[in-house]
Design a protein around this motif. Structure first.
Motif, PDB file in Angstrom:
ATOM      1  N   UNK A  33       6.755  -6.954  -9.118  1.00 13.96           N
ATOM      2  CA  UNK A  33       7.428  -6.400  -7.917  1.00 13.96           C
ATOM      3  C   UNK A  33       7.035  -4.781  -7.707  1.00 13.96           C
ATOM      4  N   UNK A  34       7.196  -3.990  -8.874  1.00 11.30           N
ATOM      5  CA  UNK A  34       7.165  -2.667  -9.024  1.00 11.30           C
ATOM      6  C   UNK A  34       5.539  -2.457  -8.441  1.00 11.30           C
ATOM      7  N   UNK A  35       4.684  -2.898  -8.832  1.00 11.56           N
ATOM      8  CA  UNK A  35       3.427  -2.927  -8.292  1.00 11.56           C
ATOM      9  C   UNK A  35       3.176  -3.079  -6.792  1.00 11.56           C
ATOM     10  N   UNK A  36       4.037  -3.857  -6.344  1.00  5.36           N
ATOM     11  CA  UNK A  36       4.049  -4.347  -4.720  1.00  5.36           C
ATOM     12  C   UNK A  36       4.977  -3.082  -4.050  1.00  5.36           C
ATOM     13  N   UNK A  37       5.760  -2.583  -4.577  1.00  5.05           N
ATOM     14  CA  UNK A  37       6.484  -1.406  -4.118  1.00  5.05           C
ATOM     15  C   UNK A  37       5.445  -0.325  -3.919  1.00  5.05           C
ATOM     16  N   UNK A  38       4.884  -0.163  -5.161  1.00  2.00           N
ATOM     17  CA  UNK A  38       4.042   1.108  -4.983  1.00  2.00           C
ATOM     18  C   UNK A  38       2.813   0.837  -3.658  1.00  2.00           C
ATOM     19  N   UNK A  39       2.536  -0.338  -3.621  1.00  2.00           N
ATOM     20  CA  UNK A  39       1.520  -0.566  -2.384  1.00  2.00           C
ATOM     21  C   UNK A  39       2.335  -0.393  -1.309  1.00  2.00           C
ATOM     22  N   UNK A  40       3.502  -0.809  -1.243  1.00  2.00           N
ATOM     23  CA  UNK A  40       4.051  -0.645   0.049  1.00  2.00           C
ATOM     24  C   UNK A  40       4.373   0.864   0.500  1.00  2.00           C
ATOM     25  N   UNK A  41       4.637   1.689  -0.720  1.00  2.00           N
ATOM     26  CA  UNK A  41       4.716   3.062  -0.139  1.00  2.00           C
ATOM     27  C   UNK A  41       3.555   3.693   0.072  1.00  2.00           C
ATOM     28  N   UNK A  42       2.337   3.430  -0.257  1.00  2.00           N
ATOM     29  CA  UNK A  42       1.057   3.804  -0.044  1.00  2.00           C
ATOM     30  C   UNK A  42       0.655   3.450   1.354  1.00  2.00           C
ATOM     31  N   UNK A  43       1.221   2.070   1.754  1.00  2.00           N
ATOM     32  CA  UNK A  43       0.914   1.562   3.221  1.00  2.00           C
ATOM     33  C   UNK A  43       1.799   2.244   4.189  1.00  2.00           C
ATOM     34  N   UNK A  44       2.936   2.644   3.807  1.00  2.00           N
ATOM     35  CA  UNK A  44       3.868   3.315   4.661  1.00  2.00           C
ATOM     36  C   UNK A  44       3.331   4.880   4.881  1.00  2.00           C
ATOM     37  N   UNK A  45       2.805   5.351   3.892  1.00  2.00           N
ATOM     38  CA  UNK A  45       2.273   6.710   4.015  1.00  2.00           C
ATOM     39  C   UNK A  45       1.107   6.613   5.130  1.00  2.00           C
ATOM     40  N   UNK A  46       0.106   5.536   4.749  1.00  2.00           N
ATOM     41  CA  UNK A  46      -1.143   5.660   5.749  1.00  2.00           C
ATOM     42  C   UNK A  46      -0.598   5.176   6.958  1.00  2.00           C
ATOM     43  N   UNK A  47       0.356   4.487   7.122  1.00  2.00           N
ATOM     44  CA  UNK A  47       0.934   4.148   8.543  1.00  2.00           C
ATOM     45  C   UNK A  47       1.302   5.456   9.135  1.00  2.00           C
ATOM     46  N   UNK A  48       2.136   6.340   8.523  1.00  2.00           N
ATOM     47  CA  UNK A  48       2.495   7.621   9.132  1.00  2.00           C
ATOM     48  C   UNK A  48       1.340   8.393   9.408  1.00  2.00           C
ATOM     49  N   UNK A  49       0.404   8.403   8.638  1.00  2.00           N
ATOM     50  CA  UNK A  49      -0.734   9.233   8.784  1.00  2.00           C
ATOM     51  C   UNK A  49      -1.655   8.834  10.139  1.00  2.00           C
ATOM     52  N   UNK A  50      -1.721   7.656  10.370  1.00  2.00           N
ATOM     53  CA  UNK A  50      -2.216   7.147  11.398  1.00  2.00           C
ATOM     54  C   UNK A  50      -1.735   7.135  12.640  1.00  2.00           C
ATOM     55  N   UNK A  51      -0.323   6.895  12.668  1.00  2.00           N
ATOM     56  CA  UNK A  51       0.627   7.206  13.738  1.00  2.00           C
ATOM     57  C   UNK A  51       0.649   8.638  14.117  1.00  2.00           C
ATOM     58  N   UNK A  52       0.303   9.798  13.108  1.00  2.00           N
ATOM     59  CA  UNK A  52       0.251  11.079  13.538  1.00  2.00           C
ATOM     60  C   UNK A  52      -1.101  11.349  14.149  1.00  2.00           C
ATOM     61  N   UNK A  53      -2.119  10.841  13.881  1.00  2.00           N
ATOM     62  CA  UNK A  53      -3.416  10.903  14.394  1.00  2.00           C
ATOM     63  C   UNK A  53      -3.556  10.325  15.824  1.00  2.00           C
ATOM     64  N   UNK A  54      -2.739   9.042  15.796  1.00  2.00           N
ATOM     65  CA  UNK A  54      -2.710   8.481  17.214  1.00  2.00           C
ATOM     66  C   UNK A  54      -1.748   9.340  18.478  1.00  2.00           C
ATOM     67  N   UNK A  55      -1.001   9.977  17.804  1.00  2.00           N
ATOM     68  CA  UNK A  55       0.048  11.070  18.577  1.00  2.00           C
ATOM     69  C   UNK A  55      -0.832  12.063  19.129  1.00  2.00           C
ATOM     70  N   UNK A  56      -1.550  12.763  18.167  1.00  2.00           N
ATOM     71  CA  UNK A  56      -2.666  13.729  18.281  1.00  2.00           C
ATOM     72  C   UNK A  56      -3.411  13.261  19.549  1.00  2.00           C
ATOM     73  N   UNK A  57      -4.146  12.158  19.294  1.00  2.00           N
ATOM     74  CA  UNK A  57      -5.227  11.735  20.164  1.00  2.00           C
ATOM     75  C   UNK A  57      -4.754  11.571  21.588  1.00  2.00           C
ATOM     76  N   UNK A  58      -3.315  10.946  21.761  1.00  2.00           N
ATOM     77  CA  UNK A  58      -2.842  10.714  23.163  1.00  2.00           C
ATOM     78  C   UNK A  58      -2.357  12.047  23.741  1.00  2.00           C
ATOM     79  N   UNK A  59      -2.056  12.936  22.785  1.00  2.00           N
ATOM     80  CA  UNK A  59      -1.672  14.355  23.275  1.00  2.00           C
ATOM     81  C   UNK A  59      -2.908  14.916  23.834  1.00  2.00           C
ATOM     82  N   UNK A  60      -4.077  14.760  23.158  1.00  2.00           N
ATOM     83  CA  UNK A  60      -5.367  15.490  23.663  1.00  2.00           C
ATOM     84  C   UNK A  60      -5.591  14.595  24.915  1.00  2.00           C
ATOM     85  N   UNK A  61      -5.486  13.374  25.015  1.00  2.00           N
ATOM     86  CA  UNK A  61      -6.019  12.577  25.860  1.00  2.00           C
ATOM     87  C   UNK A  61      -4.998  12.918  27.181  1.00  2.00           C
TER      88      UNK A  61
END
Length: 234
Positions: A33-61
């Motif tokens: 469970x601890x390992x899965x929670x670490x994976x979840x934290x990494x996935x949430x961080x990656x999701x936030x980063x990609x959302x930030x890139x998507x926001x910038x791309x939409x703004x640039x568009x």
């Protein structure tokens, strides 16, 4: 070769047994469970980063769309000025051409930004699905861990009780009870026997005295009854 094969199998079995002793299902589940929670934290961080890139791309568009429209509007205004005579026709066409070239660059940037937005949206969708799956898996494992802990407590208590019960010698207890019954019965029989012996050992004089005592009592009672009858006749 057969001997070596058997030795190898024995060694492998002993190794597996040792590993089984070291493995604690509860600790292993908690670590999982601890390992899965670490994976979840990494996935949430990656999701936030990609959302930030998507926001910038939409703004640039949106910015590039607006910029392209702006350059096109400027080209139109330049040509209108030339028609009115407010601007040299050649100069107006040169500037309008530059504006339209900038417009084309903006259009190309719009296409690129649009592709990025689509790609980022797909990444977001995939990452979001992974996050939801991880959350669901963690919740399921945590529920199973609670159940496993409860079952462990119950099985441990049951094992202790059964171990205690298995240590009781039921056959020995029954044998002891039977011996006690025999002993009590023997004591009761002995008491009865001594009573009979005491009666049998009574002396002749004691028997005569006892008989006389009984006779005297009966005679005395008869005398009293006789006296009472005589009084009644008078």
């Amino acid at each position: 070769m057969g001997i070596f094969s058997r030795l190898f199998n024995v060694g492998k079995a002993e190794a597996h047994a040792a590993i089984d002793k070291l493995e604690d299902p509860i600790k292993m589940t908690e670590q999982g469970i601890r390992d899965l929670k670490k994976d979840l934290d990494k996935s949430l961080q990656a999701l936030a980063e990609v959302k930030a890139l998507a926001i910038r791309s939409k703004r640039e568009l949106n910015e590039q769309k607006s910029l392209g429209q702006n350059y096109e509007q400027k080209a139109i205004l330049l040509l209108q000025k030339a028609e009115k005579g407010d601007l040299d026709v050649a100069e107006a066409e040169r500037l309008a051409t530059e504006a339209l070239a900038r417009k084309e660059e903006a259009v190309a940037n719009v296409a690129r930004a649009q592709e990025e937005v689509i790609r980022f949206d797909q990444n977001i969708s995939q990452l979001d699905a992974n996050v939801k799956k991880l959350k669901s898996t963690i919740t399921r494992y945590e529920n199973e861990l609670r159940t496993l802990k409860a079952r462990t407590r119950v099985s441990s208590a049951t094992q202790k009780i059964n171990k205690q019960l298995s240590g009781i010698d039921s056959s020995g207890t029954v044998s002891m009870l039977e011996k006690m019954k025999d002993k009590v019965a023997q004591q009761e029989a002995m008491a009865e026997a001594y009573g009979e012996i005491s009666v049998e050992n009574r002396s002749l004089d004691e028997e005569i005295d006892a008989t006389l005592n009984e006779t005297n009592v009966k005679a005395s009672n008869a005398l009293e009854e006789l006296k009472a009858k005589m009084k009644n006749k008078e």
